[in-house]
Every structure is written in C-alpha cells, then in structure tokens.
Write an enzyme that holds these catalytic residues in place. Structure first.
Site, short mmCIF file in Angstrom:
data_model
loop_
_atom_site.label_atom_id
_atom_site.label_comp_id
_atom_site.label_asym_id
_atom_site.label_seq_id
_atom_site.Cartn_x
_atom_site.Cartn_y
_atom_site.Cartn_z
N SER A 242 36.10 12.20 -50.45
CA SER A 242 36.44 11.50 -51.68
C SER A 242 34.99 11.27 -52.38
O SER A 242 33.85 11.52 -51.64
CB SER A 242 36.96 9.86 -51.35
OG SER A 242 36.76 9.36 -52.52
N VAL A 243 34.76 11.11 -53.75
CA VAL A 243 33.61 10.77 -54.31
C VAL A 243 33.41 9.05 -54.59
O VAL A 243 32.65 8.75 -55.28
CB VAL A 243 33.51 11.57 -55.47
CG1 VAL A 243 33.46 13.08 -55.20
CG2 VAL A 243 34.65 11.36 -56.53
N TYR B 220 30.16 25.82 -50.87
CA TYR B 220 30.25 24.73 -51.52
C TYR B 220 29.20 24.50 -52.68
O TYR B 220 29.33 23.61 -53.56
CB TYR B 220 30.42 23.43 -50.80
CG TYR B 220 31.70 23.34 -49.84
CD1 TYR B 220 32.76 24.41 -49.93
CD2 TYR B 220 32.02 22.35 -48.97
CE1 TYR B 220 33.95 24.41 -49.09
CE2 TYR B 220 32.88 22.39 -48.00
CZ TYR B 220 33.93 23.54 -48.25
OH TYR B 220 35.17 23.53 -47.35
N ARG C 114 37.32 4.51 -51.46
CA ARG C 114 38.23 5.40 -50.56
C ARG C 114 37.48 5.76 -49.56
O ARG C 114 37.92 6.21 -48.51
CB ARG C 114 38.85 6.47 -51.70
CG ARG C 114 39.69 6.08 -52.58
CD ARG C 114 40.09 7.18 -53.57
NE ARG C 114 40.82 7.12 -54.34
CZ ARG C 114 41.52 7.86 -55.27
NH1 ARG C 114 41.01 9.12 -55.38
NH2 ARG C 114 42.49 7.61 -56.18
N ASN D 78 39.16 5.67 -45.63
CA ASN D 78 39.29 6.47 -44.86
C ASN D 78 38.89 6.68 -43.45
O ASN D 78 39.13 7.37 -42.74
CB ASN D 78 39.08 7.93 -45.71
CG ASN D 78 39.80 8.28 -46.85
OD1 ASN D 78 40.93 7.54 -47.12
ND2 ASN D 78 39.36 9.03 -47.75
P1 NDP Z 1 41.69 15.57 -48.81
O1 NDP Z 1 42.79 15.80 -48.01
O2 NDP Z 1 40.53 15.09 -48.06
O3 NDP Z 1 41.80 14.97 -50.04
C1 NDP Z 1 40.94 14.80 -51.01
C2 NDP Z 1 41.43 14.31 -52.62
O4 NDP Z 1 42.28 12.95 -52.32
C3 NDP Z 1 40.40 14.16 -53.49
O5 NDP Z 1 41.12 14.34 -54.82
C4 NDP Z 1 40.27 12.63 -53.30
O6 NDP Z 1 39.97 12.16 -54.54
C5 NDP Z 1 41.36 11.91 -52.98
N1 NDP Z 1 41.47 10.78 -51.95
C6 NDP Z 1 40.54 10.69 -51.00
N2 NDP Z 1 40.54 9.53 -50.48
C7 NDP Z 1 41.76 9.21 -51.01
C8 NDP Z 1 42.52 7.71 -50.77
N3 NDP Z 1 42.35 6.81 -49.50
N4 NDP Z 1 43.48 7.67 -51.51
C9 NDP Z 1 43.82 8.36 -52.63
N5 NDP Z 1 43.36 9.43 -52.83
C10 NDP Z 1 42.17 9.85 -52.01
O7 NDP Z 1 41.36 17.24 -49.29
P2 NDP Z 1 40.17 18.17 -49.41
O8 NDP Z 1 40.67 19.57 -49.97
O9 NDP Z 1 38.99 17.74 -50.03
O10 NDP Z 1 39.70 18.56 -47.86
C11 NDP Z 1 38.70 17.78 -47.03
C12 NDP Z 1 37.65 18.45 -46.62
O11 NDP Z 1 38.10 19.79 -45.85
C13 NDP Z 1 37.04 19.08 -47.81
O12 NDP Z 1 35.99 18.18 -48.65
C14 NDP Z 1 36.25 20.21 -46.92
O13 NDP Z 1 35.10 19.58 -46.28
C15 NDP Z 1 37.18 20.68 -46.31
N6 NDP Z 1 37.95 21.97 -46.66
C16 NDP Z 1 37.73 22.99 -45.98
C17 NDP Z 1 38.58 24.09 -46.26
C18 NDP Z 1 38.19 25.42 -45.59
O14 NDP Z 1 38.81 26.63 -46.11
N7 NDP Z 1 37.84 25.62 -44.30
C19 NDP Z 1 39.62 24.15 -47.60
C20 NDP Z 1 39.67 22.98 -47.99
C21 NDP Z 1 39.05 21.95 -47.88
P3 NDP Z 1 38.43 11.29 -54.80
O15 NDP Z 1 37.25 12.20 -54.63
O16 NDP Z 1 38.42 11.22 -56.62
O17 NDP Z 1 38.73 10.20 -54.19
#
Ligand code: NDP
Length: 289
Positions: free
Chosen positions: A236-237, A47, A241, A245
């Site tokens: 999330s950033v 990452y 949110r 969460n």
């Molecule tokens: P998530 O299911 O956590 O979703 C994240 C997305 O949803 C972002 O676009 C975020 O946007 C948005 N979001 C977050 N909270 C909310 C909310 N309450 N309401 C609406 N939208 C929301 O997906 P990820 O793919 O980020 O997966 C989570 C974590 O899993 C990763 O960060 C990583 O640590 C891990 N991961 C591991 C992988 C692997 O291969 N082992 C592959 C992918 C992920 P915003 O930031 O703008 O809020």
C-alpha cells in the site's frame, strides 16, 4: 511473527511489497511501513525502486531489516546474474541481501534460468545472500530446478489470494521444504484485470468474517495466509492501510472460517501466465544505476 526458512534463517512472515509503487512515493511508503513495525521489505530489480527502498532503510537507522529482491529475466545467465546481484546490492546500499530470488522461470530458455540459479547458489556459498529462492515457478519448473540444484530454494513467491490459491504448487513446495510466499495476498492485482473481475476486498464471505472479528477484509485475508503457514507481502502507499495490514496478530480465524475462504478459489490467475514469459515480450533491461 517469524518464519524459519529451510536453511535456518528467520524471516518476518509479513513483509511490505512495493510493486507499482512509483519511485518518488517509495521512500515515504517504506518509511511508513518501518514506522508501523514492518521489518521485511519485498522489492525487485524490475520495480525500478530499489534505490528508494535502500534510502528509506538507511534513513530509518533501524538494524536488521530483512531485504528481499528479485533478479529480472534480462539478467539471467551465470555471469549476468552475478552482475544483477551487484546492481541490486548497489542500489539497495547493502553488501549482503537477505533473500535473493529469480523473478520468473523462463520456460523456453530454461538453461538460462538454471544458470541464473547457479549464480544464486554461488552468491549464497560466498555469503553475499543469506537465502535464495524463486518466484512464479510452477510444479514443472520446480521439478526441473530441483533436479539440477544443490541448494533447495527457500521460498517460491507466487500469486496466492482467496480467488487464486495454487494449492498444487503450495503442496509441492511444502513437500520439498520450499516456503510459499503470497504475492497479491489481498487480491490487489492491478494488471491483467478483466472487466468482470470481482475484488476479494468486496467478497461477501470475507466481509462477513471480517465483521464477526471487528477487522477489515484485508486483515482477514492476511490472517488466512499466516494461519496456513504462508509468508505474505501486502502493498500500500497509504499509511493507514500500511498499519492496518500489519495489525493482524490479535485475532484468530476458526477452522470453518479458513475453510470458507479456501472454498472461494476460482482457479483464475490474475497475473501473467508463467508459461508465457519470454525475453521477447518481457525482457526489458535493468539499468546499472
Ligand atoms: P496486494 O494484494 O498487496 O494489494 C495491493 C492493492 O490493494 C493496492 O491497490 C492497494 O492500494 C490496495 N490495498 C492495500 N491495503 C489495503 C487495505 N487494507 N484495504 C483496501 N485496499 C488495500 O497486491 P500487489 O499486487 O501489490 O502484491 C503485493 C506485493 O507482492 C507487491 O507489492 C510485490 O512486492 C509482490 N508482487 C510480486 C509479484 C511477482 O511476480 N513476484 C507480482 C505482483 C506482486 P493503495 O496502495 O492505494 O493502498
């Protein structure tokens, strides 16, 4: 809420993910997460933000934050993976990592994957990591790993959200004491998304359950993971949110509601196909610093 791993180590069930969080936004995001109450951060060598995670943790002054990171495939092999630990520990600013996992299986070079896992076993034996595990391992990869391993992986971090549930991988893990940790737990995969992709956040079934509890769709999905015994690591950033969460401990989904979410599985993967991961197409090097 903690989960107990197969070696007795306690891990907060909900962690904070930082995949696709740009390095210059990571410190603020992790700081917001720690302020909201998260005590478990999930990052990865791949990452590119381990350093910023480590800085936010150090600046917080909070002890006992559970740090999870992942060795990337370009660092597979016994010596290379030992060195991969050194790189991650240095960037995170710690001597010991709580949970170190292999990011992917390398199906076409499984010997390398096994050598990488042997290095994790060595790090575990030496007390440099408190627990070890894998990610994106399918049943055939877990089976081959268990044949060779002396330490059963504590977790398998895989894509799990209402539209892609991988029940057979979860069941195999449960049978062998391997905890399923859900990545993209609220369905937020932002890669390999085709134009017809529906968002779980807009799903009417989830929306209706959310309304019934006065909660958001994201909170309902996270509650679904927790009630089914999974760890989840939402990303999330946005501070609002991030806090939302984690605010999932004051309501309970009914059996019918859990079953209604179970029924949403499409069987369609959002992330890359684990069988297609090779050094040739995904093997970018991990920098020393
Ligand atoms: P998530 O299911 O956590 O979703 C994240 C997305 O949803 C972002 O676009 C975020 O946007 C948005 N979001 C977050 N909270 C909310 C909310 N309450 N309401 C609406 N939208 C929301 O997906 P990820 O793919 O980020 O997966 C989570 C974590 O899993 C990763 O960060 C990583 O640590 C891990 N991961 C591991 C992988 C692997 O291969 N082992 C592959 C992918 C992920 P915003 O930031 O703008 O809020």
């Amino acid at each position: 809420m903690n989960l107990t791993l197969n070696n007795g180590v306690e891990m907060p069930a909900l962690g904070f993910g930082v995949f696709q969080t740009p390095p210059d936004e990571t410190r603020a995001a992790v700081t917001a997460a720690l302020e909201a109450g998260y005590r478990h951060i999930d990052t990865a060598a791949a990452y590119g933000n381990e350093r910023q995670v480590g800085e936010a943790v150090a600046n917080s002054g909070i002890n006992g934050i559970f740090l999870e990171t992942k060795i990337w495939i370009s660092d597979y092999g016994y010596e290379q993976t030992l060195h991969g630990f050194d790189k991650s520990a240095r960037k995170l600013g710690v001597d010991r990592i709580d949970l170190l996992i292999l990011h992917q299986a390398l199906p076409s070079e499984f010997d390398k994957t096994l050598a990488a896992y042997r290095a994790l076993e060595k790090l575990y034996a030496d007390g440099k990591v408190r627990a070890i595990g894998v990610s994106n391992f399918m049943v055939e990869h877990l089976t081959a790993l268990l044949d060779a391993a002396t330490v059963v992986p504590a977790v398998n971090q895989i894509e799990v959200h209402p539209y892609f549930q991988q029940r057979e991988v979860q069941a195999f893990g449960a049978e062998h004491g391997i905890l399923t940790q859900a990545w993209a737990p609220i369905g937020g995969i932002t890669f390999y998304r085709d134009s017809g992709h529906r968002s779980t956040l807009q799903d009417p079934v989830i929306g209706e359950i959310a309304t019934a509890h006065g909660k958001s769709p994201a909170q309902v999905m996270l509650r679904w993971h927790l009630q089914q015994g999974r760890s989840a690591i939402p990303k999330s950033v946005r501070p609002q949110r991030i806090a939302e969460n984690l605010d999932v401990f004051d309501f309970e989904l009914t059996g019918d509601q859990l079953a209604a979410i179970d029924a949403l599985d499409t069987g369609k993967r959002g992330g890359p196909e684990p069988a297609d991961i090779t050094l040739a197409n995904f093997g970018m090097p991990i920098p020393e610093n």
